[in-house]
Design a protein around this motif. Structure first.
Motif, PDB file in Angstrom:
ATOM      1  N   ILE A 117      32.147  -0.209 -15.633  1.00  0.00           N
ATOM      2  CA  ILE A 117      33.412  -0.388 -16.343  1.00  0.00           C
ATOM      3  C   ILE A 117      33.265  -1.504 -17.376  1.00  0.00           C
ATOM      4  N   GLU A 118      32.506  -2.546 -17.037  1.00  0.00           N
ATOM      5  CA  GLU A 118      32.307  -3.635 -17.989  1.00  0.00           C
ATOM      6  C   GLU A 118      31.601  -3.133 -19.244  1.00  0.00           C
ATOM      7  N   GLY A 119      30.592  -2.265 -19.043  1.00  0.00           N
ATOM      8  CA  GLY A 119      29.889  -1.696 -20.183  1.00  0.00           C
ATOM      9  C   GLY A 119      30.772  -0.788 -21.018  1.00  0.00           C
ATOM     10  N   MET A 120      31.625  -0.016 -20.363  1.00  0.00           N
ATOM     11  CA  MET A 120      32.542   0.870 -21.090  1.00  0.00           C
ATOM     12  C   MET A 120      33.500   0.061 -21.957  1.00  0.00           C
ATOM     13  N   ILE A 121      34.005  -1.050 -21.426  1.00  0.00           N
ATOM     14  CA  ILE A 121      34.909  -1.905 -22.200  1.00  0.00           C
ATOM     15  C   ILE A 121      34.172  -2.510 -23.394  1.00  0.00           C
ATOM     16  N   GLU A 122      32.985  -3.050 -23.125  1.00  0.00           N
ATOM     17  CA  GLU A 122      32.208  -3.659 -24.201  1.00  0.00           C
ATOM     18  C   GLU A 122      31.913  -2.648 -25.310  1.00  0.00           C
ATOM     19  N   ASP A 123      31.476  -1.462 -24.926  1.00  0.00           N
ATOM     20  CA  ASP A 123      31.096  -0.471 -25.933  1.00  0.00           C
ATOM     21  C   ASP A 123      32.297   0.095 -26.678  1.00  0.00           C
ATOM     22  N   ALA A 124      33.439   0.207 -25.996  1.00  0.00           N
ATOM     23  CA  ALA A 124      34.645   0.648 -26.704  1.00  0.00           C
ATOM     24  C   ALA A 124      34.996  -0.354 -27.804  1.00  0.00           C
ATOM     25  N   TYR A 181      21.985   7.948 -35.997  1.00  0.00           N
ATOM     26  CA  TYR A 181      22.226   7.847 -34.563  1.00  0.00           C
ATOM     27  C   TYR A 181      21.874   6.441 -34.094  1.00  0.00           C
ATOM     28  N   LYS A 182      22.611   5.986 -33.078  1.00  0.00           N
ATOM     29  CA  LYS A 182      22.514   4.583 -32.674  1.00  0.00           C
ATOM     30  C   LYS A 182      22.700   4.446 -31.171  1.00  0.00           C
ATOM     31  N   TYR A 183      21.840   3.659 -30.559  1.00  0.00           N
ATOM     32  CA  TYR A 183      21.935   3.370 -29.129  1.00  0.00           C
ATOM     33  C   TYR A 183      22.936   2.246 -28.872  1.00  0.00           C
ATOM     34  N   PHE A 184      23.712   2.395 -27.792  1.00  0.00           N
ATOM     35  CA  PHE A 184      24.658   1.362 -27.376  1.00  0.00           C
ATOM     36  C   PHE A 184      24.261   0.835 -25.998  1.00  0.00           C
ATOM     37  N   PRO A 185      24.638  -0.404 -25.675  1.00  0.00           N
ATOM     38  CA  PRO A 185      24.293  -0.968 -24.366  1.00  0.00           C
ATOM     39  C   PRO A 185      24.816  -0.078 -23.236  1.00  0.00           C
ATOM     40  N   PRO A 186      24.171  -0.114 -22.055  1.00  0.00           N
ATOM     41  CA  PRO A 186      24.586   0.737 -20.936  1.00  0.00           C
ATOM     42  C   PRO A 186      26.084   0.670 -20.668  1.00  0.00           C
ATOM     43  N   ALA A 187      26.697   1.841 -20.505  1.00  0.00           N
ATOM     44  CA  ALA A 187      28.147   1.896 -20.322  1.00  0.00           C
ATOM     45  C   ALA A 187      28.538   3.119 -19.497  1.00  0.00           C
ATOM     46  N   HIS A 188      28.462   4.295 -20.091  1.00  0.00           N
ATOM     47  CA  HIS A 188      28.699   5.549 -19.360  1.00  0.00           C
ATOM     48  C   HIS A 188      27.445   5.894 -18.560  1.00  0.00           C
ATOM     49  N   THR A 189      26.279   5.726 -19.184  1.00  0.00           N
ATOM     50  CA  THR A 189      24.965   5.795 -18.555  1.00  0.00           C
ATOM     51  C   THR A 189      24.128   4.672 -19.176  1.00  0.00           C
ATOM     52  N   ASP A 190      22.817   4.725 -18.975  1.00  0.00           N
ATOM     53  CA  ASP A 190      21.962   3.740 -19.641  1.00  0.00           C
ATOM     54  C   ASP A 190      21.304   4.304 -20.897  1.00  0.00           C
ATOM     55  N   GLY A 191      21.786   5.478 -21.360  1.00  0.00           N
ATOM     56  CA  GLY A 191      21.180   6.089 -22.538  1.00  0.00           C
ATOM     57  C   GLY A 191      22.176   6.571 -23.564  1.00  0.00           C
ATOM     58  N   ASP A 192      23.314   5.886 -23.681  1.00  0.00           N
ATOM     59  CA  ASP A 192      24.407   6.355 -24.550  1.00  0.00           C
ATOM     60  C   ASP A 192      24.138   6.083 -26.024  1.00  0.00           C
ATOM     61  N   SER A 193      24.336   7.122 -26.827  1.00  0.00           N
ATOM     62  CA  SER A 193      24.159   6.995 -28.272  1.00  0.00           C
ATOM     63  C   SER A 193      25.328   7.640 -29.007  1.00  0.00           C
ATOM     64  N   THR A 194      25.540   7.187 -30.229  1.00  0.00           N
ATOM     65  CA  THR A 194      26.554   7.775 -31.104  1.00  0.00           C
ATOM     66  C   THR A 194      25.869   8.415 -32.300  1.00  0.00           C
ATOM     67  N   PHE A 252      34.832   9.313 -16.761  1.00  0.00           N
ATOM     68  CA  PHE A 252      33.865   9.216 -15.672  1.00  0.00           C
ATOM     69  C   PHE A 252      32.835   8.176 -16.083  1.00  0.00           C
ATOM     70  N   ILE A 253      32.463   7.325 -15.149  1.00  0.00           N
ATOM     71  CA  ILE A 253      31.447   6.289 -15.386  1.00  0.00           C
ATOM     72  C   ILE A 253      30.327   6.517 -14.382  1.00  0.00           C
ATOM     73  N   ASP A 254      29.130   6.739 -14.866  1.00  0.00           N
ATOM     74  CA  ASP A 254      28.004   7.059 -13.992  1.00  0.00           C
ATOM     75  C   ASP A 254      27.256   5.785 -13.595  1.00  0.00           C
ATOM     76  N   TYR A 255      27.776   5.134 -12.575  1.00  0.00           N
ATOM     77  CA  TYR A 255      27.136   3.917 -12.080  1.00  0.00           C
ATOM     78  C   TYR A 255      25.727   4.193 -11.564  1.00  0.00           C
ATOM     79  N   SER A 256      25.466   5.421 -11.123  1.00  0.00           N
ATOM     80  CA  SER A 256      24.165   5.754 -10.548  1.00  0.00           C
ATOM     81  C   SER A 256      23.042   5.699 -11.576  1.00  0.00           C
ATOM     82  N   THR A 257      23.378   5.915 -12.856  1.00  0.00           N
ATOM     83  CA  THR A 257      22.336   5.860 -13.882  1.00  0.00           C
ATOM     84  C   THR A 257      22.676   4.843 -14.972  1.00  0.00           C
ATOM     85  N   GLY A 258      23.189   3.688 -14.510  1.00  0.00           N
ATOM     86  CA  GLY A 258      23.302   2.537 -15.398  1.00  0.00           C
ATOM     87  C   GLY A 258      24.655   2.245 -15.993  1.00  0.00           C
ATOM     88  N   GLY A 259      25.680   3.041 -15.664  1.00  0.00           N
ATOM     89  CA  GLY A 259      27.003   2.806 -16.231  1.00  0.00           C
ATOM     90  C   GLY A 259      27.782   1.727 -15.493  1.00  0.00           C
TER      91      GLY A 259
END
Length: 299
Positions: free
Chosen positions: A199-206, A155-168, A190-197
């Motif tokens: 669009i820039e983070g989603m693009i980076e993490d994708a 399991y691996k943590y990714f930079p904030p994107a969907h939330t600030d605690g996203d892991s794979t 859905f992007i949860d900006y309220s807890t750290g997400g």
């Protein structure tokens, strides 16, 4: 082969009167002793060992009974539960599984979120802290792994994107990669900006996800059907294109209504625009998120 329930369920209620998706409960073999369970909230994977099960994500709280029924089909109890992030469609059965003795693992940010109340501004809804029995007792900062039966689960943590605690989660021998909600297949995310997400983070993490997988791997998205790398690439291209268009509209001070009228998602709507996050909602979500970010910067 698929084991299919006759009961249609899996509605993710994000706001009164709205649902994420509905569909039949399906337990789909991915490899020897490894399954994908859909229809109970966010997508779930289950690995079967000789004495117990390892599960990644636990569906909606309203579907705990259904989840128990499906795991009992496989035999032994759940020994290990890994959460990819805090949202209740991925942690809904944590309490029941924790009370039954499951060892719960998550990123430290996810554990912190589950221990407190969280409000998602886009849906004007507050989610209460989980009962301590359902909170992760084992956390990690960057990466970790579990040897389970004959499988190594990383399991691996990714930079904030969907939330600030996203892991794979990667099942290394089976070649199955679970993304959590960093990847929504065939629907706008859905992007949860309220807890750290963001669009820039989603693009980076994708983009980072693309470097983690190869063409032979099976990819389990947070929502949507099983995927392969080519579909993840389509998703990355979509986010990059639409994100740039909406950012340009926002920076040029277009109102949200003007941005919606400009139809920045038009070329993707036929395939991707039929979920809860409609083309209009996707623009509104990103606009609201950028306003939230601007407010935080000004504070």
């Amino acid at each position: 082969m698929k084991l299919v329930s006759s009961i249609a369920t899996g509605a993710l209620v994000l706001k009164k009167g709205t649902v994420w998706a509905q569909g039949q409960v399906e337990l789909t073999p991915l490899a020897d002793g490894l399954y994908m369970l859909t229809g109970l909230g966010g997508n779930i994977t289950i690995a079967k060992g000789s004495d117990g099960l390892l599960m990644v994500d636990s569906g909606l709280p309203t579907n705990t009974t259904q989840l128990k029924s499906r795991t009992e089909q496989l035999g032994p109890p759940v020994e290990v539960l890994i959460n990819t992030h805090w949202h209740h469609d991925h942690t809904g059965s944590n309490v029941a599984l924790g009370q039954a003795g499951a060892r719960i693992v998550a990123h430290e940010n996810t554990a912190s979120r589950l221990a407190e109340d969280n409000t998602i501004e886009f849906f004007h809804q507050t989610y209460k802290a989980l009962d301590p029995a359902g909170q992760p007792k084992e956390t990690f900062k960057d990466t970790g792994e579990i040897t389970f039966s004959r499988e190594t689960v990383e399991y691996k943590y990714f930079p904030p994107a969907h939330t600030d605690g996203d892991s794979t989660v990667l099942y290394t021998k089976a070649g199955v990669f679970q993304t959590g909600d960093l990847f929504f297949n065939r629907t706008y995310p859905f992007i949860d900006y309220s807890t750290g997400g963001s669009i820039e983070g989603m693009i980076e993490d994708a983009g980072l996800l693309l470097k983690e997988v190869d063409a032979s791997m099976k990819i389990v998205p947070g929502h949507g059907p099983l995927a392969v790398k080519a579909e993840l690439k389509i998703y990355y291209d979509l986010l990059s294109d639409v994100g740039a268009k909406i950012n340009k509209l926002y920076k040029s001070r277009k109102t949200v209504d003007q941005a919606i009228a400009a139809a920045p998602t038009r070329k993707y709507d036929e395939r991707w625009g039929k979920g809860l996050i409609t083309p209009e909602n996707f623009v509104k979500l990103i606009y609201q998120g950028k306003d939230l970010q601007a407010g935080k910067k000004a504070a």
